[in-house]
Write a protein that holds these residues in place. Structure first.
Motif, PDB file in Angstrom:
ATOM      1  N   GLU A 174      -7.807  -1.473   2.199  1.00 41.39           N
ATOM      2  CA  GLU A 174      -8.179  -1.022   0.752  1.00 41.39           C
ATOM      3  C   GLU A 174      -6.418  -0.373   0.709  1.00 41.39           C
ATOM      4  OE1 GLU A 174     -11.378   2.599  -0.617  1.00 41.39           O
ATOM      5  OE2 GLU A 174     -10.156   2.854   0.579  1.00 41.39           O
ATOM      6  N   VAL A 175      -5.859  -0.307  -0.606  1.00 39.05           N
ATOM      7  CA  VAL A 175      -4.839  -0.326  -0.571  1.00 39.05           C
ATOM      8  C   VAL A 175      -4.822   0.669  -2.148  1.00 39.05           C
ATOM      9  CG1 VAL A 175      -2.516  -1.292  -1.759  1.00 39.05           C
ATOM     10  CG2 VAL A 175      -4.146  -3.172   0.292  1.00 39.05           C
ATOM     11  N   ASP A 176      -4.298   1.713  -2.055  1.00 39.22           N
ATOM     12  CA  ASP A 176      -4.108   2.884  -3.043  1.00 39.22           C
ATOM     13  C   ASP A 176      -2.557   2.262  -3.917  1.00 39.22           C
ATOM     14  OD1 ASP A 176      -2.985   4.484  -4.985  1.00 39.22           O
ATOM     15  OD2 ASP A 176      -3.758   5.865  -3.263  1.00 39.22           O
ATOM     16  N   CYS A 177      -2.634   0.860  -4.979  1.00 37.65           N
ATOM     17  CA  CYS A 177      -1.772   1.056  -5.550  1.00 37.65           C
ATOM     18  C   CYS A 177      -1.276   0.966  -6.245  1.00 37.65           C
ATOM     19  CB  CYS A 177      -3.023  -0.106  -7.067  1.00 37.65           C
ATOM     20  SG  CYS A 177      -3.868  -1.320  -6.513  1.00 37.65           S
ATOM     21  N   GLU A 178      -1.522   2.715  -6.493  1.00 41.51           N
ATOM     22  CA  GLU A 178      -0.375   4.029  -7.444  1.00 41.51           C
ATOM     23  C   GLU A 178       0.233   4.100  -6.306  1.00 41.51           C
ATOM     24  OE1 GLU A 178      -2.365   7.133  -9.419  1.00 41.51           O
ATOM     25  OE2 GLU A 178      -3.821   6.009 -10.564  1.00 41.51           O
ATOM     26  N   LYS A 179       0.428   4.481  -5.049  1.00 40.99           N
ATOM     27  CA  LYS A 179       1.113   5.252  -4.044  1.00 40.99           C
ATOM     28  C   LYS A 179       1.622   3.943  -3.249  1.00 40.99           C
ATOM     29  CE  LYS A 179      -1.080   9.421  -3.694  1.00 40.99           C
ATOM     30  NZ  LYS A 179      -2.547  10.359  -2.124  1.00 40.99           N
ATOM     31  N   ASP A 180       0.826   2.489  -3.347  1.00 38.18           N
ATOM     32  CA  ASP A 180       1.312   1.377  -2.983  1.00 38.18           C
ATOM     33  C   ASP A 180       1.394   1.601  -1.223  1.00 38.18           C
ATOM     34  OD1 ASP A 180       2.432  -1.333  -2.893  1.00 38.18           O
ATOM     35  OD2 ASP A 180       4.253  -1.173  -2.231  1.00 38.18           O
ATOM     36  N   GLU A 181       0.401   1.933  -0.529  1.00 42.40           N
ATOM     37  CA  GLU A 181       0.069   1.932   0.918  1.00 42.40           C
ATOM     38  C   GLU A 181      -1.557   1.649   1.220  1.00 42.40           C
ATOM     39  OE1 GLU A 181      -1.222   6.805   0.959  1.00 42.40           O
ATOM     40  OE2 GLU A 181       0.536   6.345   1.380  1.00 42.40           O
TER      41      GLU A 181
END
Length: 91
Positions: A33-40
């Motif tokens: 699972e990737v948080d696209c806004e934080k790129d993490e």
């Protein structure tokens, strides 16, 4: 008592035979699972029901000793020597 293949084993039979163990490399897919806004990466989940034995580029299973040094069969060693590949120990 049951053995690994489901057959009944007498207590005395089990005590007489030493246990053979080796490390075998498996491939287990993971979902990330990737948080696209934080790129993490926020979470990683393994899918153990889809685990399978890993193999090298020649299709051989990957066996390792207690120090995680790759071990090969005699046939694998002959093939790798013929190809000029180093780093595989005999089991």
């Amino acid at each position: 008592m049951e053995s690994w293949d489901g057959n009944t084993v007498a207590e005395s039979d089990e005590a007489e035979k030493p246990s053979t163990k080796r490390w075998v490399r498996y491939t287990i897919p993971v979902m990330v699972e990737v948080d696209c806004e934080k790129d993490e990466i926020t979470r990683i989940v393994a899918l153990p029901d889809e685990a399978r034995e890993d193999r090298d580029d020649c299709g051989h299973f990957l066996f390792y000793d207690e120090q995680f040094v790759r071990q090969g069969t005699r046939r694998q060693l002959r093939l790798r020597r013929g190809l000029g590949v180093r780093g595989v120990e005999q089991t």
